[in-house]
Design a protein around this motif. Structure first.
Motif, PDB file in Angstrom:
ATOM      1  N   TYR A 202      22.358  -6.575  32.945  1.00  0.00           N
ATOM      2  CA  TYR A 202      21.885  -6.661  34.323  1.00  0.00           C
ATOM      3  C   TYR A 202      20.751  -5.682  34.581  1.00  0.00           C
ATOM      4  N   HIS A 203      20.902  -4.443  34.113  1.00  0.00           N
ATOM      5  CA  HIS A 203      19.869  -3.434  34.341  1.00  0.00           C
ATOM      6  C   HIS A 203      18.539  -3.851  33.716  1.00  0.00           C
ATOM      7  N   LEU A 204      18.580  -4.422  32.523  1.00  0.00           N
ATOM      8  CA  LEU A 204      17.347  -4.882  31.878  1.00  0.00           C
ATOM      9  C   LEU A 204      16.727  -6.040  32.644  1.00  0.00           C
ATOM     10  N   LYS A 205      17.569  -6.928  33.157  1.00  0.00           N
ATOM     11  CA  LYS A 205      17.069  -8.063  33.942  1.00  0.00           C
ATOM     12  C   LYS A 205      16.425  -7.566  35.240  1.00  0.00           C
ATOM     13  N   ARG A 206      17.010  -6.529  35.840  1.00  0.00           N
ATOM     14  CA  ARG A 206      16.467  -5.959  37.071  1.00  0.00           C
ATOM     15  C   ARG A 206      15.107  -5.328  36.814  1.00  0.00           C
TER      16      ARG A 206
ATOM     17  N   ASN B 115      22.505   7.169  38.022  1.00  0.00           N
ATOM     18  CA  ASN B 115      23.378   7.587  36.923  1.00  0.00           C
ATOM     19  C   ASN B 115      24.372   6.484  36.552  1.00  0.00           C
ATOM     20  N   CYS B 116      23.890   5.266  36.451  1.00  0.00           N
ATOM     21  CA  CYS B 116      24.745   4.125  36.117  1.00  0.00           C
ATOM     22  C   CYS B 116      25.335   4.270  34.717  1.00  0.00           C
ATOM     23  N   LYS B 117      26.553   3.834  34.562  1.00  0.00           N
ATOM     24  CA  LYS B 117      27.285   3.967  33.304  1.00  0.00           C
ATOM     25  C   LYS B 117      26.559   3.297  32.138  1.00  0.00           C
ATOM     26  N   HIS B 118      25.937   2.154  32.353  1.00  0.00           N
ATOM     27  CA  HIS B 118      25.299   1.397  31.275  1.00  0.00           C
ATOM     28  C   HIS B 118      23.776   1.371  31.396  1.00  0.00           C
ATOM     29  N   CYS B 119      23.186   2.456  31.883  1.00  0.00           N
ATOM     30  CA  CYS B 119      21.735   2.511  32.081  1.00  0.00           C
ATOM     31  C   CYS B 119      20.995   2.481  30.739  1.00  0.00           C
ATOM     32  N   PRO B 120      20.137   1.475  30.521  1.00  0.00           N
ATOM     33  CA  PRO B 120      19.374   1.406  29.278  1.00  0.00           C
ATOM     34  C   PRO B 120      18.089   2.225  29.331  1.00  0.00           C
ATOM     35  N   TYR B 121      17.806   2.854  30.458  1.00  0.00           N
ATOM     36  CA  TYR B 121      16.554   3.581  30.641  1.00  0.00           C
ATOM     37  C   TYR B 121      16.689   5.077  30.350  1.00  0.00           C
TER      38      TYR B 121
END
Length: 52
Positions: free
Chosen positions: A26-30, A37-43
């Motif tokens: 989802y984060h990548l799609k966004r 500080n999202c748990k699955h942040c790819p950034y």
């Protein structure tokens, strides 16, 4: 202005407490980091405060 993204399968799961937890997918799609500080942040965003 932020764009509305419809949720799709694999964009989130529910935690044991019932919270919606967004996945890396989802984060990548966004397409940007919200610096929350999202748990699955790819950034790679890291705050100075640690979660307890």
């Amino acid at each position: 202005m932020k764009q509305f993204l419809p949720l799709e399968e694999g964009d989130f799961y529910l935690s044991e407490e019932g919270y919606k937890v967004f996945t890396e997918q989802y984060h990548l799609k966004r397409g940007y980091c919200c610096e929350s500080n999202c748990k699955h942040c790819p950034y790679g965003y890291k705050t100075r405060l640690k979660r307890k």
